[in-house]
Design a protein around this motif. Structure first.
Motif, short mmCIF file in Angstrom:
data_model
loop_
_atom_site.label_atom_id
_atom_site.label_comp_id
_atom_site.label_asym_id
_atom_site.label_seq_id
_atom_site.Cartn_x
_atom_site.Cartn_y
_atom_site.Cartn_z
N SER A 45 0.83 -1.20 0.00
CA SER A 45 0.00 0.00 0.00
C SER A 45 0.87 1.25 0.00
CB SER A 45 -0.95 -0.01 1.19
OG SER A 45 -0.22 -0.12 2.40
N ASN A 46 2.02 1.18 0.65
CA ASN A 46 3.00 2.26 0.60
C ASN A 46 4.17 1.77 -0.23
OD1 ASN A 46 1.61 4.03 2.34
ND2 ASN A 46 2.33 2.85 4.10
N PRO A 47 4.40 2.37 -1.40
CA PRO A 47 5.49 1.89 -2.25
C PRO A 47 6.84 1.93 -1.52
CG PRO A 47 4.13 3.47 -3.42
CD PRO A 47 3.68 3.48 -1.99
N VAL A 53 11.33 2.91 -5.42
CA VAL A 53 11.01 4.17 -6.09
C VAL A 53 12.30 4.89 -6.48
CG1 VAL A 53 9.98 6.47 -5.78
CG2 VAL A 53 8.75 4.44 -4.99
N THR A 54 13.29 4.88 -5.58
CA THR A 54 14.57 5.52 -5.85
C THR A 54 15.30 4.84 -7.01
OG1 THR A 54 14.75 6.19 -3.54
CG2 THR A 54 16.79 6.19 -4.83
N ALA A 74 7.73 11.50 -8.09
CA ALA A 74 8.35 10.18 -8.04
C ALA A 74 7.67 9.23 -9.03
CB ALA A 74 8.23 9.61 -6.63
N PRO A 75 8.44 8.29 -9.59
CA PRO A 75 7.84 7.31 -10.50
C PRO A 75 6.81 6.45 -9.78
CG PRO A 75 10.25 7.10 -10.42
CD PRO A 75 9.86 8.10 -9.41
N THR A 76 5.80 6.02 -10.51
CA THR A 76 4.76 5.16 -9.95
C THR A 76 4.78 3.76 -10.55
OG1 THR A 76 3.18 5.95 -11.59
CG2 THR A 76 3.22 7.10 -9.45
N HIS A 77 5.53 3.59 -11.64
CA HIS A 77 5.57 2.31 -12.34
C HIS A 77 6.99 1.92 -12.69
CE1 HIS A 77 1.39 3.42 -12.89
NE2 HIS A 77 1.15 2.15 -13.12
N ILE A 129 4.46 0.19 -8.97
CA ILE A 129 5.37 -0.02 -7.85
C ILE A 129 4.59 -0.37 -6.58
CG2 ILE A 129 7.07 1.10 -6.35
CD1 ILE A 129 8.01 2.68 -8.84
N LYS A 130 3.44 0.24 -6.39
CA LYS A 130 2.65 -0.02 -5.18
C LYS A 130 2.17 -1.47 -5.09
CE LYS A 130 -1.86 1.49 -6.94
NZ LYS A 130 -2.47 0.19 -6.93
#
Length: 124
Positions: free
Chosen positions: A2-4, A9-10, A79-82, A108-109
């Motif tokens: 639920s929290n990437p 993400v980095t 920030a990227p999401t995928h 990512i999530k």
């Protein structure tokens, strides 16, 4: 997740900013194991557009990928999401599907586990 994962993400942001396609990654998403190399979103979209354009039936969809996203792009403050995989395979038992590698976009999530590097598989 639920929290990437911040580290994931980095990593995705680094791939976007370096314009590199050499980062190998394996993720678990919805129970499926996907292994391959990450690509910047723009490179991924360009390649998908090329493949679609070469198809008689799917050619009209190529422009959807070639145009790019309308939302803010990574590197522009968001920030990227995928994750954008190329040369990727879904591992099923002792083989990878598809054999030649595919193009996958993964939120990512939704990643529940991951590791750096590609997992090996056996071609049969």
């Amino acid at each position: 997740m639920s929290n990437p994962d911040e580290l994931l993400v980095t990593i995705s942001a680094a791939v976007e900013s370096e314009r590199s396609n050499q980062m190998s990654l394996t993720v678990v998403v919805g129970g499926a194991v996907i292994t391959g190399r990450l690509a910047p979103e723009a490179v991924w979209r360009e390649r998908v557009a090329e493949v679609l354009k070469a198809s008689d039936r799917l050619g009209p969809f190529s422009d959807l990928f070639a145009r790019g996203p309308r939302e803010k792009r990574p590197g522009r403050g968001e920030a990227p999401t995928h994750l954008h995989f190329h040369l990727a395979r879904i591992l099923q038992g002792s083989l990878g599907i598809p054999e030649t590698g595919g193009m996958y976009r993964v939120a990512i999530k939704d990643v529940s586990a991951w590791t750096v590097g590609e997992l090996s598989y056996v071609d049969r």
